[in-house]
Design an enzyme around this catalytic site. Structure first.
Site, PDB file in Angstrom:
ATOM      1  N   ASP A 143       0.815  -1.212   0.000  1.00  0.00           N
ATOM      2  CA  ASP A 143       0.000   0.000   0.000  1.00  0.00           C
ATOM      3  C   ASP A 143       0.847   1.259   0.000  1.00  0.00           C
ATOM      4  OD1 ASP A 143      -2.714  -0.265  -0.376  1.00  0.00           O
ATOM      5  OD2 ASP A 143      -3.240   0.546   1.589  1.00  0.00           O
ATOM      6  N   ASP A 446     -10.300  -5.571  11.332  1.00  0.00           N
ATOM      7  CA  ASP A 446     -10.329  -6.981  11.705  1.00  0.00           C
ATOM      8  C   ASP A 446     -11.470  -7.263  12.683  1.00  0.00           C
ATOM      9  OD1 ASP A 446      -9.144  -5.448  13.674  1.00  0.00           O
ATOM     10  OD2 ASP A 446      -7.305  -6.626  13.797  1.00  0.00           O
TER      11      ASP A 446
END
Length: 733
Positions: A143, A446
């Site tokens: 990223d 998450d």
């Protein structure tokens, strides 16, 4: 009569033997909490002055939050289970060539905070799994859009041709090259050759990062030159086109022993300053789509860049669950605990996170299954496309979880579609992040993703083998610890106060116990309320000789003693039975207080200002780069306070207030003053002094770089003096 052939057992589960005792203790403890809360209500109505009313309301608020967190926390303990797998029976059920294919996602975002060699070691450790090579595909999401990371993986692909056959031939268990080669005592020529190759690769990669450019001398082919040509002058980490590079192709590439190599694909999704990229969740969804186009394996493993494989047999343990037809239809994912290498003996920062990552996970596993913790998790691909009985279709057939991929992963048509689904505009107007893939809406993607999957009806499993499946790095200074936790707390608050809050939507979707388990995590940051109140108010009242707790030998005094001792005793026993040590448990309790006073408080303030439209927050990557001095202090068990921070000011102020209050109380005792009504406050101040001992050392006794910054010390002493002065004036009115 012919006997019935016994069914092959792949896994087993049993209820914890301590369940009945814990349930009985919880019932008694809850009754005592309710009694104390009733006492607070009575005191509020009996208050005769505004000051006594404020004190009673404040203490009731603290105890009410403690009661809520205690009650929600006990939901993890009502049905704790233990699981066991039997991978030796696996081949009795399925042939190795029929094992399901597996896609492995590794995420990185910054080549300076997350050194490329760390990511490379993680990738090499899973490339070397004891699994059919043609069934493995490793995807690396960069990223940060860094040419350094791509170069590192080009080098890793070359090294893997030698590393994989070396591991198979020598039956290596630790298949992370850095770990194995730094710990092995083997002097064989083959080991020395591999070590030389690894050190040469490491030197080239680190030189490139240090120089800030991939020099022509390191480019060995036109294909590599073409790949690096994508980094044009206008290419930045915030604004660049998608980059997808196939580094290993299982249909073409062979290792040094002429065996098939796994697939290795580098991906940096498209970024634009005008489009939201949704941090790590966005990167994972891009990986989900790109992998669907190229390989579409039914099982997906997600890993952080520093979480390397510690057991090459881990996929076999996973198949013991995924191949069980009785649980497969509703089985969403299998979560392994996060475990760490390099922890110092006392784990001074409680980085092991044993209560949350191991103890609570066994408890929630006995309900509907473990929560997703960001890495070390094997997903069924189908889980990202609606509930077990309701399918949410993606935009194109190529992304369906049962789509059969045909052709080479290097086919131009396939790569063209992969670039398209990695585009920053692809998700516009779609269900990605809401009903498809990893979920958006929180910095802790998450936790939120696992929560929403459970709400949809998926069952999950917590697999906790004796040998750690994965090992990762830990922060080595306090600033990194609290900064990382502050980001987690911000994300949790986003979920806690959303329309999908576990306390409402969660309880309705999953039931009371499971909803409260998720609520316990979501509201974790509000621990700062009782911790802050108990860190300051009793001590300031002690300085003014104002009693806010029952006298010694009063019946209520014994209830407070039971609540304090009972909570700590249960926590300590659970910690030690989970293979912890008493010293580590003490540090875990200290860090619970530290995080409450620092990241809990500041995350709550930042969340409030964000809700008021005053600030916005982003995703800060935790640094995995460590200098030698920092590592030495950590190994010696010395706290590293490092740089000045407002969070450290609050912590140091609390330490000074507790010390002043405790010393002031001792002076009154030596003067013969009756402290019967102030005993609990004296105890709390003394308890605070013991917990704050590393802070006093860092403020006064140390001179190394990890000491408390002078600026922090000066400000905290001034604030403590101001608090004590103001409190004494107010409480004596």
């Amino acid at each position: 009569m012919e006997g019935v052939k016994p069914k092959t057992i792949l896994h087993a589960v049993r209820l914890s033997r301590r369940t009945t005792v814990i349930r009985l203790f919880v019932a008694i403890y809850t009754a005592d909490i309710l009694a104390v809360l009733c006492r607070h209500v009575v005191q509020i109505f009996q208050s005769t002055t505004f000051l006594s009313l404020c004190l009673s309301l404040t203490m009731m608020l603290a105890d009410f939050v403690l009661a809520f967190m205690w009650f929600s926390g006990t939901c993890f303990r009502v049905r704790m289970i233990h699981r066991q797998v039997f991978p030796e029976n696996l081949r009795k059920v399925v042939k190795e060539e029929d094992f399901p294919a597996m896609d492995i996602f590794i995420c990185t975002a910054d080549p300076y905070k997350e050194p490329p060699m760390t990511v490379v070691n993680t990738a090499l450790s899973v490339l070397a799994y004891d699994y059919p090579m043609q069934k493995l595909s490793v995807y690396v999401s960069d990223d940060g859009g860094s040419a350094f990371t791509l170069f590192a993986f080009m080098e890793a692909a070359k090294f893997a041709r030698h590393w994989l056959p070396f591991c198979r031939k020598n039956k290596v268990v630790e298949r992370c090259p850095e770990v194995y080669l730094s710990s092995t005592n083997s002097l064989s020529s083959q080991t020395e050759q591999i070590k030389t190759m690894y050190e040469s690769m490491k030197k080239r990669v680190e030189n490139v990062v240090q120089r800030g450019k991939v020099w022509d001398e390191y480019i060995t082919s036109e294909e590599e030159r073409e790949a690096f040509g994508k980094w044009t002058p206008g290419f930045t980490r915030q604004d660049h086109p998608p980059v997808i590079q196939v580094l290993l192709d299982s249909s073409r590439d062979k290792d040094g022993s002429d065996q098939t190599m796994p697939n290795l694909i580098y991906m940096s999704r498209e970024k634009s300053k005008t489009s939201s990229h949704h941090f790590k969740a966005g990167a994972l969804n891009a990986l989900l789509r790109v992998s669907a186009v190229m390989t579409n394996s039914p099982i997906i493993l997600t890993l952080d860049c520093d979480m390397y494989s510690n057991d090459p047999q881990t996929p076999h343990q996973v198949l013991c669950y995924f191949l069980d037809t009785a649980i497969k239809p509703k089985l969403g994912y299998i979560q392994f605990p996060q475990r760490y290498h390099g922890l110092n003996r006392q784990d001074i920062y409680a980085s092991e996170l044993k209560p949350g990552l191991q103890i609570n996970s066994k408890g929630i596993d006995g309900l509907q299954g473990a929560n997703y913790v960001g890495n070390g998790c094997f997903f069924c691909r189908r889980v990202f496309f609606g509930g077990p009985s309701s399918f949410t279709a993606p935009e194109i057939p190529n992304l369906w979880p049962d789509y059969a991929v045909n052709g080479s992963i290097q086919a131009q048509s396939m790569l063209s579609l992969a670039h398209q689904v990695a585009g920053c505009k692809y998700e516009d107007g779609s269900n990605w992040g809401s009903k498809l893939g990893f979920r958006y809406g929180s910095l802790v993607e998450d936790y939120y993703t696992g929560y929403r999957l459970h709400c949809e009806g998926w069952q999950t499993i917590f697999c906790h083998p004796d040998r750690a499946a994965f090992l990762g790095d830990v922060p080595m200074n306090l600033n990194d610890v609290v900064s990382q936790a502050k980001r987690w707390y911000l994300g949790l608050l986003e979920v806690a106060f959303s329309r999908n809050s576990p306390i409402t939507f969660g309880v309705k979707s999953m039931g009371l116990l499971m909803g409260l388990c998720y609520a316990h995590y979501a509201f974790w940051p509000i621990w700062f309320i009782p911790i802050t109140i108990y860190a300051f108010l009793p001590q300031l009242a002690l300085l003014s000789e104002v009693s806010i707790f029952p006298r010694v030998l009063d019946i209520w005094f014994f209830l407070y003693v039971f609540l304090f001792v009972g909570a700590y005793a249960l926590d300590c026993v659970s910690f030690i039975l989970a293979q912890g040590t008493f010293r580590r448990w003490l540090n875990d309790q200290r860090m619970w207080v530290v995080k409450g006073l620092t990241c809990g408080l500041f995350a709550s303030i930042e969340f409030l200002t964000k809700c008021l439209g005053m600030t916005t927050h982003g995703f800060n990557v935790t640094s995995k780069a460590v200098d030698d001095e920092e590592r030495k202090r950590y190994d010696q068990g010395i706290f590293d306070f490092g740089v000045h921070s407002p969070m450290l000011v609050v912590l140091a102020t609390a330490a000074v207030v507790n010390l002043v209050a405790f010393l002031g109380g001792l002076i009154q005792v030596f003067k013969g003053r009756n402290m019967d009504g102030l005993f609990v406050q004296m105890f709390l101040a003394g308890f605070g002094v013991l917990n704050c001992w590393p802070i006093y050392e860092a403020m006064v006794l140390r001179s190394d770089k990890g000491r408390m910054p002078t600026k922090t010390t000066s400000i905290s002493i001034f604030l403590a003096w101001a608090l004590c002065t103001i409190a004494c004036q107010l409480l004596k009115m």
